[in-house]
Design an enzyme around this catalytic site. Structure first.
Site, PDB file in Angstrom:
ATOM      1  N   LYS A 157       0.813  -1.214   0.000  1.00  0.00           N
ATOM      2  CA  LYS A 157       0.000   0.000   0.000  1.00  0.00           C
ATOM      3  C   LYS A 157       0.849   1.268   0.000  1.00  0.00           C
ATOM      4  O   LYS A 157       0.470   2.278  -0.592  1.00  0.00           O
ATOM      5  CB  LYS A 157      -0.951  -0.007   1.198  1.00  0.00           C
ATOM      6  CG  LYS A 157      -2.036  -1.077   1.091  1.00  0.00           C
ATOM      7  CD  LYS A 157      -2.935  -1.089   2.321  1.00  0.00           C
ATOM      8  CE  LYS A 157      -3.996  -2.172   2.193  1.00  0.00           C
ATOM      9  NZ  LYS A 157      -4.866  -2.245   3.385  1.00  0.00           N
ATOM     10  N   LYS A 182     -10.905 -13.433  -8.083  1.00  0.00           N
ATOM     11  CA  LYS A 182     -11.890 -13.523  -7.006  1.00  0.00           C
ATOM     12  C   LYS A 182     -12.913 -12.389  -7.087  1.00  0.00           C
ATOM     13  O   LYS A 182     -12.563 -11.260  -7.422  1.00  0.00           O
ATOM     14  CB  LYS A 182     -11.164 -13.478  -5.658  1.00  0.00           C
ATOM     15  CG  LYS A 182     -12.028 -13.743  -4.446  1.00  0.00           C
ATOM     16  CD  LYS A 182     -11.164 -13.737  -3.185  1.00  0.00           C
ATOM     17  CE  LYS A 182     -11.989 -13.937  -1.929  1.00  0.00           C
ATOM     18  NZ  LYS A 182     -11.142 -13.908  -0.709  1.00  0.00           N
ATOM     19  N   LYS A 238     -15.533  -6.676  -3.736  1.00  0.00           N
ATOM     20  CA  LYS A 238     -16.378  -5.485  -3.658  1.00  0.00           C
ATOM     21  C   LYS A 238     -15.689  -4.257  -4.248  1.00  0.00           C
ATOM     22  O   LYS A 238     -16.342  -3.260  -4.536  1.00  0.00           O
ATOM     23  CB  LYS A 238     -16.797  -5.222  -2.211  1.00  0.00           C
ATOM     24  CG  LYS A 238     -15.671  -5.066  -1.215  1.00  0.00           C
ATOM     25  CD  LYS A 238     -16.230  -4.996   0.203  1.00  0.00           C
ATOM     26  CE  LYS A 238     -15.135  -4.930   1.241  1.00  0.00           C
ATOM     27  NZ  LYS A 238     -15.658  -4.963   2.620  1.00  0.00           N
TER      28      LYS A 238
END
Length: 326
Positions: free
Chosen positions: A111, A192, A195
């Site tokens: 990140k 996968k 969201k």
């Protein structure tokens, strides 16, 4: 009975993949363990959040999990930020954690590369996660394989603290389930269902309208073959639909294959859509009952009262051992 703890970040909308792959497993766990479940809202602010959206998502997430089968009588449920001892204990643990340990965390490295202007919270949140875990002397922490490193850090911190200040924490173990079925994206069945997917057509959200669900499933990517067979390598799209059907009907893969022998892809898609809509309609009905009621507040009030007492005792114990007293 052994104790487990699960944290849920109130960001994004729960997907069918979350429900099949994780929540259904949590429903099983609540009958097997003494379960603590909290809304990890402090963890969500390591990246910028819209305050109004975050506030709404906190209760919405809890309502969804309850609608999916999480039983408040079998779980101690609370909001992380309402328990002030989590952040206080995190600071005590931060002062017993090394920068090198945190900078080597895989998620931090990933990140921080993507955003040079990351906050210090992105570096130190694994210590807050350790605090969440260690306060309640849990035996197991259900995590995916990508989160195992965080539980290992919590173990290292606990062992170090125990050696320096005397027995204080139970050493937790990661509980990595091999039972949860991985549901793939409907548009790109090689990845996968997420969201955060770029293409909303590949993701079924728990609160999607029935006609939206049907449209997404009927347009799901398949292949040019005509045989309905479970083969994730060569037939990922069809295999994903079979997985969804098997998971929601509680059938085995080979049973589903036999059920659709000599049937066309369109028939499989229609049956999967019918099953998904039936399952999610029940969840949605319960969700809208809960979100309008006072039941959520009562559950959260009971949970924070219970867990604050436990956390306060752990905090006072740590303070005294570290010399933070008059």
């Amino acid at each position: 009975m052994k104790r487990i703890l699960t944290g849920l970040q109130p960001t994004g909308i729960i997907t069918l993949g979350n429900y099949i792959g994780a929540i259904k497993q949590m429903v099983k766990y609540q009958d097997m363990y003494e379960s603590y479940l909290f809304i990890a809202d402090l963890h969500s602010i390591t990246i910028p959040q819209d305050p109004n959206e975050l506030s709404k998502n906190i209760k919405s997430l809890l309502a969804l999990y309850l609608a999916c089968g999480i039983d408040p009588k079998k779980n101690k449920i609370f909001i992380q930020s309402e328990n002030l001892y989590h952040a206080n204990i995190s600071w005590l643990l931060e002062c017993n954690t090394y920068y090198g340990e945190l900078s080597r965390m895989t998620q931090f490295k990933d990140k921080s590369r993507k955003n040079a202007n990351f906050t210090s919270g992105l570096l130190t949140y694994p210590v807050l996660m350790a605090s969440d875990i260690l306060i309640y002397d849990v035996d197991y922490v259900p995590v995916g394989i990508d989160q195992k490193q965080h539980v290992e850090l919590a173990r290292d911190i606990a062992i170090r603290f125990n050696k320096k200040f005397g027995e204080t924490f139970k050493i937790p173990e990661p509980l990595i389930s091999t039972e949860g079925t991985k549901i793939m994206d409907l548009v790109d069945p090689t990845k996968k269902m997420s969201k955060s997917s770029d293409n909303p057509k590949g993701v079924i959200r728990i609160l999607d309208e029935p006609e939206v669900i049907r449209k997404k499933i009927m347009s799901a990517t398949t292949d040019s073959d005509t045989i309905i067979k479970f083969d994730p390598i060569n037939k990922p799209g069809i295999s994903n639909l079979i997985n969804i059907y098997a998971s929601l009907s509680n059938k085995k893969i080979d049973e589903v294959e036999k059920l659709f022998v000599n049937k066309k892809y369109g028939e499989l898609k229609k049956e999967v859509a019918d099953l998904v809509i039936t399952e999610l309609t029940k969840i949605q009905s319960r969700y809208y009952e809960l979100i309008k009621s006072k039941e959520l507040d009562q559950i959260l009030d009971d949970g924070i009262k219970f867990t604050s007492e436990i956390a306060k005792k752990k905090y006072e114990l740590m303070k005294n051992k570290m010399g933070l007293h008059r």
